[in-house]
Design a protein around this motif. Sequence first.
Motif, short mmCIF file in Angstrom:
data_model
loop_
_atom_site.label_atom_id
_atom_site.label_comp_id
_atom_site.label_asym_id
_atom_site.label_seq_id
_atom_site.Cartn_x
_atom_site.Cartn_y
_atom_site.Cartn_z
N ALA A 72 0.83 -1.20 0.00
CA ALA A 72 0.00 0.00 0.00
C ALA A 72 0.86 1.26 0.00
CB ALA A 72 -0.93 0.00 1.20
N ALA A 73 1.94 1.24 0.77
CA ALA A 73 2.84 2.40 0.80
C ALA A 73 3.45 2.65 -0.57
CB ALA A 73 3.92 2.18 1.85
N ARG A 74 3.85 1.58 -1.25
CA ARG A 74 4.43 1.73 -2.58
C ARG A 74 3.40 2.26 -3.57
NH1 ARG A 74 8.11 3.66 -5.53
NH2 ARG A 74 8.52 2.55 -7.50
N ALA A 75 2.19 1.75 -3.48
CA ALA A 75 1.14 2.25 -4.37
C ALA A 75 0.86 3.72 -4.11
CB ALA A 75 -0.13 1.42 -4.19
N GLY A 76 0.79 4.09 -2.83
CA GLY A 76 0.49 5.47 -2.49
C GLY A 76 1.54 6.44 -2.94
N GLU A 77 2.80 6.04 -2.88
CA GLU A 77 3.86 6.95 -3.30
C GLU A 77 4.02 6.99 -4.81
OE1 GLU A 77 7.75 3.98 -2.83
OE2 GLU A 77 7.13 5.27 -1.18
N SER A 78 3.38 6.05 -5.52
CA SER A 78 3.53 5.97 -6.97
C SER A 78 2.47 6.75 -7.72
CB SER A 78 3.47 4.51 -7.41
OG SER A 78 4.53 3.76 -6.84
N GLY A 79 1.38 7.12 -7.04
CA GLY A 79 0.32 7.86 -7.72
C GLY A 79 -1.03 7.58 -7.11
N SER A 80 -2.08 7.77 -7.88
CA SER A 80 -3.44 7.54 -7.38
C SER A 80 -3.88 6.13 -7.75
CB SER A 80 -4.41 8.57 -7.99
OG SER A 80 -4.44 8.45 -9.40
N LEU A 81 -4.48 5.44 -6.79
CA LEU A 81 -4.89 4.06 -7.00
C LEU A 81 -6.12 4.05 -7.91
CD1 LEU A 81 -4.41 1.09 -6.33
CD2 LEU A 81 -5.96 1.38 -4.37
N ARG A 82 -5.96 3.44 -9.07
CA ARG A 82 -7.05 3.41 -10.05
C ARG A 82 -7.77 2.07 -10.10
NH1 ARG A 82 -10.58 2.51 -12.44
NH2 ARG A 82 -11.39 3.16 -14.46
N ALA A 83 -7.02 0.95 -10.07
CA ALA A 83 -7.65 -0.36 -10.30
C ALA A 83 -6.92 -1.44 -9.52
CB ALA A 83 -7.63 -0.69 -11.79
N VAL A 84 -7.72 -2.35 -8.94
CA VAL A 84 -7.19 -3.50 -8.21
C VAL A 84 -7.93 -4.74 -8.67
CG1 VAL A 84 -6.76 -4.57 -5.97
CG2 VAL A 84 -6.72 -2.07 -6.19
N ALA A 85 -7.19 -5.72 -9.18
CA ALA A 85 -7.75 -7.02 -9.51
C ALA A 85 -7.16 -8.04 -8.54
CB ALA A 85 -7.44 -7.40 -10.96
N HIS A 86 -7.99 -8.51 -7.63
CA HIS A 86 -7.51 -9.42 -6.58
C HIS A 86 -7.84 -10.86 -6.97
CE1 HIS A 86 -6.45 -11.23 -2.87
NE2 HIS A 86 -7.68 -11.30 -2.37
N ALA A 87 -6.91 -11.48 -7.70
CA ALA A 87 -7.11 -12.84 -8.19
C ALA A 87 -6.40 -13.89 -7.34
CB ALA A 87 -6.63 -12.95 -9.64
N ALA A 88 -5.59 -13.47 -6.38
CA ALA A 88 -4.85 -14.43 -5.57
C ALA A 88 -5.80 -15.30 -4.76
CB ALA A 88 -3.90 -13.69 -4.62
#
Length: 275
Positions: A72-88
């Motif tokens: 989450a920290a990496r996503a937050g510092e990389s920009g705005s969260l647009r899409a998450v596909a949780h296939a795991a």
Amino acid sequence: MSTVGIVTGAGRGMGLECARRLADDVDRLLLVDLDEATVLAAAAELSGAGHRAIVEPFALDVTDPGALARLAARAGESGSLRAVAHAAGISPTMADWRRILHVDLVGTALLAEALRPLAADGTAMVCFASMAALLGAGEPNAAADEALDDPLDAGFPDRLRDALGPAVEEPGVAYSWAKRGVQRFVRREAMRLGPLGARVCSVSPGIVATPQGLQEAANHPSMKALVDGSALGREGRPEELAAVVAFLLSDGASFLTGVDVLVDGGVLAALAGRS
């Protein structure tokens, strides 16, 4: 601001196909998988294919809160969260009943909890459930649903067993109830995300020709009968599931949230027609 996408279970199968679709829709794509070798290979493949996104691999366990916090920290510092596909996720031949519940349902709740602070207007998430939730979860059980609705409670697996009895210790039964829990989870999560302008849905695949799906079919011959008797009479292809996920994550689905989308080639339609 740069847009960020996350795909879990991205090393192979439906997760990898979802990653291929999202790689042209966001600026940075974070690929997550427990298997470091497969997620590194997937990132290398997508990075070399000329997609829009910068692709970054993350080897982590979706049931590890510390690892999810780093994601989450990496996503937050990389920009705005647009899409998450949780296939795991894991299927019945891969683990015992407690591990299945922990990965497939608890892991979903933990991921959503970690990413919720990043949700904003336009963020969309799709969680993978399964047709099995509609086939194998049995009769309605209020106590079981109450347990499913609190997956982060420390006693969750035991509460579910108290409600269902020892039958839940059969991995296939645990899998069905875990995926029912995912379907129920997105309804509640939709209410948390809606005021932020964010959305969440689940998708329930039927029998799909992935390595995991083929492993299950080899151990459960009855799956062939379901395929043969379905409306389309064939297994699904990973890219067909990924296309549905891509739509659910797109602006074209901007009024769609808190629902499950069944993508089973007409298995349940066929079964209903025989009843």
